[in-house]
Design a protein around this motif. Structure first.
Motif, PDB file in Angstrom:
ATOM      1  N   GLU A 369       0.818  -1.214   0.000  1.00 45.97           N
ATOM      2  CA  GLU A 369       0.000   0.000   0.000  1.00 45.97           C
ATOM      3  C   GLU A 369       0.848   1.259   0.000  1.00 45.97           C
ATOM      4  O   GLU A 369       0.493   2.264  -0.626  1.00 45.97           O
ATOM      5  N   LYS A 372       1.884   2.075  -3.502  1.00 45.92           N
ATOM      6  CA  LYS A 372       0.768   2.638  -4.260  1.00 45.92           C
ATOM      7  C   LYS A 372       0.592   4.117  -3.941  1.00 45.92           C
ATOM      8  O   LYS A 372       0.285   4.927  -4.832  1.00 45.92           O
ATOM      9  N   LYS A 401       5.001  -5.989  -6.972  1.00 48.57           N
ATOM     10  CA  LYS A 401       3.678  -6.136  -7.604  1.00 48.57           C
ATOM     11  C   LYS A 401       3.091  -4.773  -7.949  1.00 48.57           C
ATOM     12  O   LYS A 401       2.332  -4.640  -8.915  1.00 48.57           O
ATOM     13  N   ARG A 405       2.920  -1.949 -13.265  1.00 53.05           N
ATOM     14  CA  ARG A 405       1.688  -1.168 -13.400  1.00 53.05           C
ATOM     15  C   ARG A 405       1.485  -0.711 -14.836  1.00 53.05           C
ATOM     16  O   ARG A 405       2.427  -0.651 -15.628  1.00 53.05           O
ATOM     17  N   ASP A 421      -5.876   1.813 -11.823  1.00 57.73           N
ATOM     18  CA  ASP A 421      -6.602   1.224 -10.695  1.00 57.73           C
ATOM     19  C   ASP A 421      -6.102  -0.208 -10.498  1.00 57.73           C
ATOM     20  O   ASP A 421      -6.362  -1.084 -11.330  1.00 57.73           O
ATOM     21  N   TYR A 422      -5.377  -0.429  -9.421  1.00 60.21           N
ATOM     22  CA  TYR A 422      -4.800  -1.754  -9.170  1.00 60.21           C
ATOM     23  C   TYR A 422      -5.869  -2.808  -8.898  1.00 60.21           C
ATOM     24  O   TYR A 422      -5.663  -3.998  -9.165  1.00 60.21           O
ATOM     25  N   ASP A 423      -7.012  -2.385  -8.378  1.00 61.32           N
ATOM     26  CA  ASP A 423      -8.063  -3.348  -8.035  1.00 61.32           C
ATOM     27  C   ASP A 423      -8.762  -3.900  -9.276  1.00 61.32           C
ATOM     28  O   ASP A 423      -9.145  -5.073  -9.334  1.00 61.32           O
ATOM     29  N   THR A 424      -8.932  -3.038 -10.290  1.00 61.02           N
ATOM     30  CA  THR A 424      -9.657  -3.463 -11.500  1.00 61.02           C
ATOM     31  C   THR A 424      -8.752  -3.709 -12.699  1.00 61.02           C
ATOM     32  O   THR A 424      -9.205  -4.207 -13.731  1.00 61.02           O
ATOM     33  N   ASP A 425      -7.451  -3.328 -12.567  1.00 60.27           N
ATOM     34  CA  ASP A 425      -6.503  -3.420 -13.685  1.00 60.27           C
ATOM     35  C   ASP A 425      -6.890  -2.495 -14.839  1.00 60.27           C
ATOM     36  O   ASP A 425      -6.554  -2.754 -16.005  1.00 60.27           O
ATOM     37  N   SER A 494     -12.399  -4.304 -17.362  1.00 60.48           N
ATOM     38  CA  SER A 494     -13.590  -3.696 -16.788  1.00 60.48           C
ATOM     39  C   SER A 494     -14.164  -2.579 -17.635  1.00 60.48           C
ATOM     40  O   SER A 494     -15.199  -2.023 -17.301  1.00 60.48           O
TER      41      SER A 494
END
Length: 499
Positions: A369, A372, A401, A405, A421-425, A494
């Protein structure tokens, strides 16, 4: 590979497209290894697969010039091999003349023959960097360097340094992927640093402790007591206090940058430019700017007083807990302040920024985190960066990780903003297209189809997917029709549900 140049606060290629450089430091500070990390081309192939397009590659003065005026070309050839591997994998390189604690006698940097401590003792702190504040030998050696004291051959230490840089730059002049020269890693003021540190300690005593009479020796001892130091760091989480501390040190730090560092950069840059006329001159700040003290750095000037072309601001930024495991007191607000002050300097100098070092994280889970959070700053300011540092076990770390990006490597036009957005790629990029090709790296490019790329605002556009052969990552290439207004591109699985 296309040459890169500076256009105001942007880095651009030969087509005028805006370039974001995103990469990693590769710096070997171990004399027993000959100051060269043992590696193979496969490492640079992996870097490329991670979306890295630049390496900050370390040189060590002790490795380049082991004796006065004697250069070790065998060492430079080993470095050149890594530069060639980078080129073969489509990566740029800028050279970093690295030092920590000035000398190979204390850590890495200057050779023994260029280290004059006048017999004073060297003191090692609980954290390596504490030696800057505690070691009389180290500070005396730095003072002699900044004073350009003569070496045993009668030639000044800075003059040796500039000539050493000239030799190195000329040796690598045939490497087309070298883009710049980081003239000195984290310049420290020597004994002048005691004044900078003293202003911070005095401000802390007045602001936090309410002291009216200040015993500098007693207060400094608190910083070098590990338990007391952690208490101080907790207190510095109050940003109203921390701003006072870094502001208190600003003038003392900037005096060094104006009166000592600027002439040194001018001299070194002139030597480099005499054999490498077009590469970036990478400007680092005084050591204290790493913690948020606003830099007074000036642009390099030639002998006639004119500003030299192709300069890039390359500061570093670390929270105060760097080199420790105390992530429980890591403070994102402090980090925001550090980079906000770097932004002020960028706007004053009107040059691009490439953050040369950040991170230095351990394998602690919190670093995912925290990384990020720093990357989001680079996105906001449209900055380039190189993470510190490649090491054994790097691939398995939480922060690795985050470094893998999506981002716009090359923007055909003027980049206005982007966010991954790392959560949705999903990556969103806003830019004013010039009609030239835009190249977006995406870590899941091999899983995407053209339907996963949505372009809004363009009259016409073309999309081509160029996935890597041996990894999930790859390039999404877009050519959008030229227009005066911004267009938006979203890339990721997404996008179908978003649209």
């Amino acid at each position: 590979m296309q040459k890169l140049t500076v256009d105001g606060q942007r880095i651009v290629n030969e087509d005028g497209a805006q370039v974001i450089l995103n990469g990693v430091n590769v710096v070997c500070k171990d004399k027993l290894k000959g100051y060269v990390d043992p590696c193979e081309e496969s490492l640079f192939t992996w870097f490329h697969e991670q979306g890295f397009n630049v390496v900050r590659l370390g040189l060590i003065w002790d490795g380049v010039e082991p004796e006065p005026g004697v250069y070790d070309n065998d060492y430079l050839r080993k470095i050149k091999q890594q530069i060639i591997w980078a080129e073969q994998n489509g990566m740029y390189v800028f050279l970093d003349m690295h030092q920590d604690l000035y000398s190979s006698l204390y850590s890495d940097g200057a050779p023994e023959w260029a280290t004059f401590s006048d017999g004073l003792p060297h003191v090692v702190g609980s954290i390596w960097s504490d030696a800057y504040l505690e070691s009389p030998a180290l500070n005396r050696a730095l003072d002699h360097f900044w004073d350009n004291a003569p070496a045993i051959d009668g030639i000044g230490l800075q003059d040796h340094y500039a000539a050493m840089w000239k030799h190195a730059a000329q040796f690598f002049a045939d490497c087309p992927n070298i883009i710049g020269y980081d003239m000195m890693n984290e310049p420290y003021p020597g004994s002048r640093g005691q004044e900078v540190f003293g202003t911070i300690i005095a401000a802390y005593a007045q602001t936090v402790m309410g002291a009216t009479e200040i015993d500098m020796e007693q207060l400094s001892a608190l910083w070098f007591d590990e338990e007391k130091k952690q208490e101080i760091l907790v207190g510095m989480a109050d940003m109203s206090i921390y701003r006072v501390l870094v502001e208190s040190a600003r003038e003392a730090s900037q005096v060094f940058e104006r009166e000592v560092l600027a002439p040194f950069f001018n001299k070194t840059a002139a030597a480099i430019r005499s054999v490498a006329p077009d590469g970036f001159l990478m400007l680092e700040t005084s050591y204290f700017a790493n913690m948020g003290v606003e830099s007074g750095l000036e642009l390099v000037r030639n002998s006639e007083g004119g500003v030299v072309h192709n300069q890039v601001f390359t500061p570093h930024g670390y929270d105060l807990v760097v080199d420790t495991e105390h992530y429980e007191i890591y403070n994102q607000d402090r980090v925001d302040l550090i980079f906000a002050n770097h932004r002020k300097v960028q706007e004053r100098l009107n040059v691009p920024v490439l953050i040369g070092e950040w991170g230095a994280f351990t394998n602690h889970p919190a670093t995912f985190e925290l990384s990020k959070g720093v990357i989001s700053i680079f996105e906001k300011y449209l900055w380039s960066n190189t993470y510190w540092c490649w090491c054994d076990g790097f691939k398995e770390t939480p922060y690795a990780k985050v470094l893998n990006r999506a981002y716009p490597q090359v923007t055909g036009g003027v980049l206005a903003g982007y966010h991954y957005d790392y959560d949705t790629d999903v990556l969103k990029v806003d830019y004013i297209p010039s009609g030239d090709e835009t190249l977006i790296y995406h870590p899941r490019a091999a899983t995407l189809s053209k339907e996963d790329v949505v372009v809004s605002g363009a009259d016409s556009y073309q999309v081509e997917l160029r996935p890597s052969i041996d990894s999930e990552g790859g390039i999404v290439a877009i050519i959008a029709s030229q227009c005066k207004g911004e267009i938006s591109v979203t890339v990721g699985k997404s996008t179908l549900t978003l649209g």
